[in-house]
Every structure is written in structure tokens, then in C-alpha cells.
Write an enzyme that holds these catalytic residues in place. Structure first.
Site, PDB file in Angstrom:
ATOM      1  N   HIS A  15      40.100  -2.702  -5.837  1.00  0.00           N
ATOM      2  CA  HIS A  15      39.137  -2.857  -4.667  1.00  0.00           C
ATOM      3  C   HIS A  15      38.006  -2.333  -5.684  1.00  0.00           C
ATOM      4  O   HIS A  15      38.143  -1.173  -5.923  1.00  0.00           O
ATOM      5  CB  HIS A  15      39.395  -2.381  -3.012  1.00  0.00           C
ATOM      6  CG  HIS A  15      38.403  -2.367  -2.165  1.00  0.00           C
ATOM      7  ND1 HIS A  15      37.668  -3.673  -1.533  1.00  0.00           N
ATOM      8  CD2 HIS A  15      37.571  -1.050  -1.944  1.00  0.00           C
ATOM      9  CE1 HIS A  15      37.221  -3.044  -0.215  1.00  0.00           C
ATOM     10  NE2 HIS A  15      36.583  -1.816  -0.233  1.00  0.00           N
ATOM     11  N   ASP A  42      33.746  -0.253  -5.303  1.00  0.00           N
ATOM     12  CA  ASP A  42      32.796  -0.654  -4.070  1.00  0.00           C
ATOM     13  C   ASP A  42      31.774  -0.671  -4.988  1.00  0.00           C
ATOM     14  O   ASP A  42      31.516  -0.009  -5.635  1.00  0.00           O
ATOM     15  CB  ASP A  42      32.842   0.714  -3.359  1.00  0.00           C
ATOM     16  CG  ASP A  42      34.042   0.555  -1.930  1.00  0.00           C
ATOM     17  OD1 ASP A  42      34.020  -0.080  -1.359  1.00  0.00           O
ATOM     18  OD2 ASP A  42      35.517   1.641  -1.869  1.00  0.00           O
ATOM     19  N   MET A  68      27.708   0.273  -4.262  1.00  0.00           N
ATOM     20  CA  MET A  68      27.365   0.515  -3.130  1.00  0.00           C
ATOM     21  C   MET A  68      25.272   0.781  -3.224  1.00  0.00           C
ATOM     22  O   MET A  68      25.149   0.716  -4.387  1.00  0.00           O
ATOM     23  CB  MET A  68      27.614   1.600  -2.364  1.00  0.00           C
ATOM     24  CG  MET A  68      28.604   1.986  -1.989  1.00  0.00           C
ATOM     25  SD  MET A  68      29.368   3.814  -1.572  1.00  0.00           S
ATOM     26  CE  MET A  68      31.120   3.169  -1.080  1.00  0.00           C
ATOM     27  N   HIS A 125      33.487  -4.977  -3.364  1.00  0.00           N
ATOM     28  CA  HIS A 125      32.853  -4.817  -1.838  1.00  0.00           C
ATOM     29  C   HIS A 125      31.358  -4.550  -1.677  1.00  0.00           C
ATOM     30  O   HIS A 125      31.094  -3.586  -2.175  1.00  0.00           O
ATOM     31  CB  HIS A 125      33.623  -4.080  -1.000  1.00  0.00           C
ATOM     32  CG  HIS A 125      32.839  -2.410   0.146  1.00  0.00           C
ATOM     33  ND1 HIS A 125      33.801  -1.892   1.011  1.00  0.00           N
ATOM     34  CD2 HIS A 125      32.964  -3.970   1.326  1.00  0.00           C
ATOM     35  CE1 HIS A 125      33.144  -1.767   1.795  1.00  0.00           C
ATOM     36  NE2 HIS A 125      32.353  -2.867   2.659  1.00  0.00           N
ATOM     37  N   MET A 182      28.279  -3.338  -0.904  1.00  0.00           N
ATOM     38  CA  MET A 182      27.511  -2.557   0.878  1.00  0.00           C
ATOM     39  C   MET A 182      25.830  -2.150   0.601  1.00  0.00           C
ATOM     40  O   MET A 182      25.935  -1.375  -0.211  1.00  0.00           O
ATOM     41  CB  MET A 182      28.314  -0.907   0.889  1.00  0.00           C
ATOM     42  CG  MET A 182      29.286  -0.855   1.833  1.00  0.00           C
ATOM     43  SD  MET A 182      30.462   0.281   1.118  1.00  0.00           S
ATOM     44  CE  MET A 182      31.300  -0.157  -0.364  1.00  0.00           C
ATOM     45  N   GLY A 219      30.647   4.235   3.031  1.00  0.00           N
ATOM     46  CA  GLY A 219      30.080   5.229   2.067  1.00  0.00           C
ATOM     47  C   GLY A 219      30.945   6.480   1.592  1.00  0.00           C
ATOM     48  O   GLY A 219      30.432   6.187   0.198  1.00  0.00           O
ATOM     49  N   PHE A 220      31.775   6.971   1.582  1.00  0.00           N
ATOM     50  CA  PHE A 220      32.941   7.196   0.879  1.00  0.00           C
ATOM     51  C   PHE A 220      34.724   7.469   1.248  1.00  0.00           C
ATOM     52  O   PHE A 220      34.457   6.946   2.237  1.00  0.00           O
ATOM     53  CB  PHE A 220      32.189   9.272   1.874  1.00  0.00           C
ATOM     54  CG  PHE A 220      30.085   9.441   0.867  1.00  0.00           C
ATOM     55  CD1 PHE A 220      30.034   9.805   0.112  1.00  0.00           C
ATOM     56  CD2 PHE A 220      29.901   8.747   2.243  1.00  0.00           C
ATOM     57  CE1 PHE A 220      28.935  10.623   0.205  1.00  0.00           C
ATOM     58  CE2 PHE A 220      27.993   9.278   2.157  1.00  0.00           C
ATOM     59  CZ  PHE A 220      27.840   9.857   0.797  1.00  0.00           C
ATOM     60  N   GLY A 221      34.439   8.334  -0.014  1.00  0.00           N
ATOM     61  CA  GLY A 221      36.185   8.612   0.572  1.00  0.00           C
ATOM     62  C   GLY A 221      36.576   9.301   0.872  1.00  0.00           C
ATOM     63  O   GLY A 221      36.000  10.284   1.257  1.00  0.00           O
ATOM     64  N   GLY A 222      37.770   9.433   0.995  1.00  0.00           N
ATOM     65  CA  GLY A 222      38.486  10.327   1.610  1.00  0.00           C
ATOM     66  C   GLY A 222      38.426  10.991   3.014  1.00  0.00           C
ATOM     67  O   GLY A 222      38.329  12.172   3.438  1.00  0.00           O
ATOM     68  N   GLY A 247      39.640   2.117   4.416  1.00  0.00           N
ATOM     69  CA  GLY A 247      38.911   3.820   4.698  1.00  0.00           C
ATOM     70  C   GLY A 247      39.944   4.392   5.394  1.00  0.00           C
ATOM     71  O   GLY A 247      40.956   4.051   7.051  1.00  0.00           O
ATOM     72  N   GLY A 248      40.185   5.141   5.122  1.00  0.00           N
ATOM     73  CA  GLY A 248      41.692   6.470   5.237  1.00  0.00           C
ATOM     74  C   GLY A 248      43.128   5.732   5.929  1.00  0.00           C
ATOM     75  O   GLY A 248      43.992   6.180   6.521  1.00  0.00           O
ATOM     76  N   GLY A 278      42.078   4.317  -0.814  1.00  0.00           N
ATOM     77  CA  GLY A 278      41.561   5.605  -1.942  1.00  0.00           C
ATOM     78  C   GLY A 278      42.421   6.987  -2.322  1.00  0.00           C
ATOM     79  O   GLY A 278      43.236   5.915  -3.504  1.00  0.00           O
TER      80      GLY A 278
HETATM   81  C1  DX5 Z   1      34.786   3.491   1.835  1.00  0.00           C
HETATM   82  C2  DX5 Z   1      34.943   2.575   1.055  1.00  0.00           C
HETATM   83  C3  DX5 Z   1      36.152   2.334   0.665  1.00  0.00           C
HETATM   84  C4  DX5 Z   1      36.778   3.385   0.150  1.00  0.00           C
HETATM   85  C5  DX5 Z   1      38.288   4.257   0.690  1.00  0.00           C
HETATM   86  O1  DX5 Z   1      33.417   3.590   1.990  1.00  0.00           O
HETATM   87  O2  DX5 Z   1      34.372   0.979   0.864  1.00  0.00           O
HETATM   88  O3  DX5 Z   1      36.645   1.227  -0.542  1.00  0.00           O
HETATM   89  O4  DX5 Z   1      37.306   3.783  -1.645  1.00  0.00           O
HETATM   90  O5  DX5 Z   1      38.562   5.578   0.451  1.00  0.00           O
HETATM   91  P1  DX5 Z   1      39.602   5.818   0.762  1.00  0.00           P
HETATM   92  O6  DX5 Z   1      41.283   5.038   1.053  1.00  0.00           O
HETATM   93  O7  DX5 Z   1      39.574   7.600   0.040  1.00  0.00           O
HETATM   94  O8  DX5 Z   1      39.099   5.644   2.058  1.00  0.00           O
HETATM   95 ZN    ZN Z   2      35.752  -0.907   0.448  1.00  0.00          ZN
END
Ligand code: DX5
Ligand code: ZN
Length: 218
Positions: A34, A36, A38, A67, A69, A143-146, A177-178, A198
Site C-alpha cells: 500500500h 499512501d 498525501m 491510496h 489522499m 493523514g498519519f500512521g500509528g 488505519g490501526g 502500517g
Molecule cells: C493513514 C494511511 C494508512 C497508514 C496506516 O492515513 O492511509 O495507510 O499507513 O498506518 P497504521 O497501520 O499505522 O495505522
Molecule cells: Zn492508506
């Protein structure tokens, strides 16, 4: 019903060594990655552009699940298709020609996907379901991982799966996400088949062990 597919998100990989992160995914026998994208407007963060995707394409045979965004995704479809994307997913929230853009993604030889933010109701994508290869239900605000998985979105996933069955459609149902082993199981129970991971994958002490545990999920 599609079997569960683990899709590591390179956002959580090593940004100085993205090719190594993709190679790890490939070595584990996984098929998709995947990516991302942005723009700093649709989401408050910046990541990669088509140049990165094209460079990674030279090093990897993985299926690139891109993906977008972006506020104006329709302006970048050709660039990402040319860069080597295999699936291109676009959000439903910004105003542009959604149906036309989804059709154009297919005409460029890619699979297409439509994405919903947590606050967007399932009904927003309902008219497009027959025209997509994938529906991505964001389980965090993008927008953000984790971030922490939003359990309150499970009924939305279930609803989209119900439409899929009632209409005999066969698009993939993806979450992002999560996602970890526990939240993946909750999503699987409402018939999710495609799991973007992620932090829980690249941040694992042993990503191979994570992948093997994931593979035990029915
Ligand atoms: C979030 C991204 C996700 C991100 C998920 O905006 O679209 O693809 O990488 O990360 P995790 O698995 O850490 O939530
Ligand atoms: Zn994504």
C-alpha cells in the site's frame, strides 16, 4: 468471498530505504503493498509523488495499491498509472467527477477503488459500487500512521458488505488505519478481505512472524 490479504503500508517503512522495505514484503511471499500519497491539503501531511512510485516499480514486482489522499485526485491519475500503480484509490469527499475518474483509472489499465473517511456515510459510495474493484473504509482519520482503530466503523463495513452480497458484486472490501491482529479479526468478522497494515507490520519485532500469524486468520 475473497480470502484475507495482508497489505503492508510503506508509510511505516524506512523512508531512506523504501526499496528494502518493499523487498521485505516480497520476500515474505506477500503480494500487495500500500502506498499512501498525501498532498498537505486533503490531509495535513505530505508523503510521496509519482517519481517515488516509478522508482520503486523498478525494484519490485509487488501489486502497488496506491491510496490518493488528494483534493484533486483526477489530475494525477495518469501520472500514477504511468508510474506503475496497479490499483488507484480515490476519496469520495472532494468534489470532482467520481464516476468519470474511476472509469478513467480502468481505461488506463489499473484497478480502481473508492475511499470513505470515518465521517462519511456508506450511502455516499452506494451508487458507485458496481463500478469499482475496491472499497476502502478508513478506520482512522487519514493523514498519519500509528493511530487507534475506530471500532464504531464496523457497522459501516458490514453495510457495504451487505450491498455487495445483495447485488452479487465482488469488489474488495479494504480497511486502513490501526489494523493489528486483533482489529483485523474484528474487521474479518464483518467480511473485510483486504487489510492495510502500517505500524503493526513494519514496527513488529519480526514482520515475518506478524505475516504468519495473520495467515492463520480464516
Ligand atoms: C493513514 C494511511 C494508512 C497508514 C496506516 O492515513 O492511509 O495507510 O499507513 O498506518 P497504521 O497501520 O499505522 O495505522
Ligand atoms: Zn492508506
Amino acid at each position: 468471498m475473497h480470502p484475507p490479504l495482508l497489505v503492508p503500508s510503506i508509510l511505516a517503512g524506512n523512508h531512506a530505504r523504501l526499496a528494502d522495505s518493499a523487498a521485505l514484503v516480497e520476500q515474505l511471499g506477500l503480494l500487495w503493498i500500500h502506498v499512501d500519497i498525501m498532498d498537505g491539503h486533503f490531509v495535513p501531511n505530505l508523503t510521496f509523488g509519482p517519481g517515488m512510485v516509478a522508482a520503486l516499480r523498478q525494484t519490485s514486482r509487488l501489486f502497488f495499491d496506491v491510496h490518493l489522499m488528494l483534493d484533486e485526485p483526477h489530475r494525477y491519475i495518469e501520472a500514477f498509472a504511468k508510474a506503475g500503480a496497479n490499483n488507484i484509490s480515490v476519496h469520495i469527499e472532494p468534489a470532482y467527477d467520481h464516476a468519470g475518474t474511476l472509469a478513467r483509472i480502468r481505461a488506463l489499465g489499473c484497478q480502481n477503488g473508492i475511499v470513505l473517511n470515518p465521517g462519511t456515510p456508506a450511502e455516499a459510495v452506494e451508487p458507485l459500487l458496481a463500478a469499482v474493484d475496491l472499497v476502502l473504509v478508513m478506520t482512522v482519520q487519514p493523514g498519519f500512521g500509528g493511530q487507534t482503530f475506530r471500532r464504531d466503523l464496523l457497522p459501516k463495513i458490514a453495510r457495504i458488505d451487505r450491498w455487495r452480497r445483495e447485488r452479487g458484486l465482488d469488489f474488495r472490501l479494504e480497511v486502513d488505519g490501526g489494523i493489528d491482529l486483533a482489529t483485523a479479526a474484528e474487521c474479518r468478522a464483518v467480511v473485510t478481505d483486504t487489510f492495510v497494515v502500517g505500524t503493526s507490520f513494519f514496527g513488529a519485532a519480526d514482520p515475518g512472524e506478524f505475516a504468519r500469524s495473520f495467515a492463520l486468520m480464516k
